[in-house]
Design an enzyme around this catalytic site. Structure first.
Site, PDB file in Angstrom:
ATOM      1  N   HIS A  59       1.195   5.272  -2.410  1.00  0.00           N
ATOM      2  CA  HIS A  59       0.653   6.150  -3.445  1.00  0.00           C
ATOM      3  C   HIS A  59       1.820   6.835  -4.143  1.00  0.00           C
ATOM      4  CE1 HIS A  59      -3.130   5.668  -1.252  1.00  0.00           C
ATOM      5  NE2 HIS A  59      -2.500   6.052  -0.166  1.00  0.00           N
TER       6      HIS A  59
ATOM      7  N   ASN B 146      -2.672  13.075   4.266  1.00  0.00           N
ATOM      8  CA  ASN B 146      -3.706  13.430   5.250  1.00  0.00           C
ATOM      9  C   ASN B 146      -3.425  12.824   6.623  1.00  0.00           C
ATOM     10  OD1 ASN B 146      -5.294  14.791   3.194  1.00  0.00           O
ATOM     11  ND2 ASN B 146      -5.824  12.744   2.455  1.00  0.00           N
TER      12      ASN B 146
ATOM     13  N   HIS C 119       0.835  -1.204   0.000  1.00  0.00           N
ATOM     14  CA  HIS C 119       0.000   0.000   0.000  1.00  0.00           C
ATOM     15  C   HIS C 119       0.867   1.250   0.000  1.00  0.00           C
ATOM     16  CE1 HIS C 119      -4.101   1.740   0.671  1.00  0.00           C
ATOM     17  NE2 HIS C 119      -3.329   2.801   0.907  1.00  0.00           N
TER      18      HIS C 119
ATOM     19  N   ASP D 175       2.098   2.789   3.407  1.00  0.00           N
ATOM     20  CA  ASP D 175       1.188   3.902   3.130  1.00  0.00           C
ATOM     21  C   ASP D 175       1.958   5.163   2.730  1.00  0.00           C
ATOM     22  OD1 ASP D 175      -1.323   5.078   2.769  1.00  0.00           O
ATOM     23  OD2 ASP D 175      -1.385   5.846   4.811  1.00  0.00           O
TER      24      ASP D 175
ATOM     25  N   HIS E   1      -6.025  -0.434   5.968  1.00  0.00           N
ATOM     26  CA  HIS E   1      -5.586   0.155   7.237  1.00  0.00           C
ATOM     27  C   HIS E   1      -6.380  -0.332   8.446  1.00  0.00           C
ATOM     28  CE1 HIS E   1      -3.388   2.556   4.471  1.00  0.00           C
ATOM     29  NE2 HIS E   1      -4.307   3.459   4.242  1.00  0.00           N
TER      30      HIS E   1
END
Length: 301
Positions: free
Chosen positions: A42, A261, A40, A256, A190
């Site tokens: 981005h 955020n 995971h 992640d 998550h």
């Protein structure tokens, strides 16, 4: 048909650029097994080449594939699943580009509208996207649209794609029953964003644990830093350890990166070292980091 709440964000602060990741992470002391997978992450931009979505809720600093690849070399990670971010909305080109540069070691999960045509969905599957992701947040419509998403999974089934869902922990009680009707496997992001400070006996984590008894579901034991109330992430790690112990063949792990955020900027080297507590022995780490992602995401294809 009412779409799931993908892009409903407060845009008041979207133009303020923020750095969400540590530019100088520590090198972990834990040595990961060969072919370890970060399931995971981005990628953001560069915005000059891959523009951010107008509907985004915030504007992060560029976090391009080259920075991600360098991080993975430092951490000892060989494989990865890149998840399309709300920062780029439904324009999945930034992830396609990273998949193409990854030499078969990087795969993707797309963001798509429910009305996407079959040809484009098939094209994404052929490009290395193994699933699609939908968001359900209590601040953006709650569980509305879940029935439409479940119906949409029938279109994913012939393509060998799965459903990935990201939601606030309090929504698990409303989402569990409809998601169990999915035509394809469901991956929960998550650890369902439960509040780890409430402990393993809290109703939200208990509902996640009960849901995981259904073999349709997988869970990412990522985000210990997001759900924790402690600097050491001990309470988040404790929940992850329970899930890996009880469902060893249906858990994945991820950093992640670049931590969008977030309430703080984590050290990715520290997150890797927490794996020694999440999966306390080498065989369990091999299962979590190598065999599970290999079997589910089909890297060899």
């Amino acid at each position: 048909m009412k779409p799931a709440p993908h892009l409903r964000h407060d845009t008041r602060h979207r133009m303020q650029t923020t750095l969400t990741y540590n530019r100088h992470p520590s090198t972990p002391s834990l040595r990961l097994p060969p072919d370890a997978c970060d399931a995971h992450v981005h990628v953001f931009g560069p915005a000059a080449r891959f523009p951010f979505a107008p509907e985004r809720g915030s504007t992060p600093a560029d976090a391009p594939k080259e920075t991600l690849f360098a991080l993975h070399r430092q951490l000892g990670i060989a494989r990865c699943v890149i998840v399309q971010s709300l920062v780029h909305g439904f324009d999945n080109r930034v992830v396609e580009d990273a998949i193409a540069a990854g030499g078969g070691r990087y795969l993707g999960v797309a963001l798509v509208p429910l009305g996407i045509d079959d040809a484009e969905l098939a094209r994404l599957a052929a490009e290395g996207f193994r699933g699609v992701r939908f968001h359900f947040m209590s601040r953006g419509g709650g569980a509305s649209g879940v029935e439409d998403v479940v119906a949409f999974t029938r279109r994913l089934e012939p393509l060998g794609m799965h459903l990935q869902v990201h939601f606030d922990g309090v929504l698990i009680h409303a989402l569990a029953a409809p998601l169990a009707r999915s035509a394809v496997p469901v991956v929960i992001d998550h650890m369902a964003r439960v509040d780890a400070s409430l402990g393993p006996d809290h109703a939200d984590f208990a509902a996640l644990h009960a849901l995981m008894k259904n073999p349709l579901f997988r869970v990412k034991v990522s985000g210990v830093d997001r759900i924790s109330g402690e600097r050491s992430y001990a309470d988040g790690v404790a929940l992850a350890r329970i899930l890996v112990r009880d469902f060893p063949e249906r858990c994945f792990w991820g950093t992640d990166w670049p931590h969008p955020n977030h309430h703080h900027v984590p050290d990715d080297g520290v997150l890797v070292d927490r794996l020694a507590d999440i999966a306390p022995d080498a065989a369990l780490r091999e299962q979590l980091l190598v065999r599970n992602p290999q079997d589910f995401y089909r890297f060899d294809q």
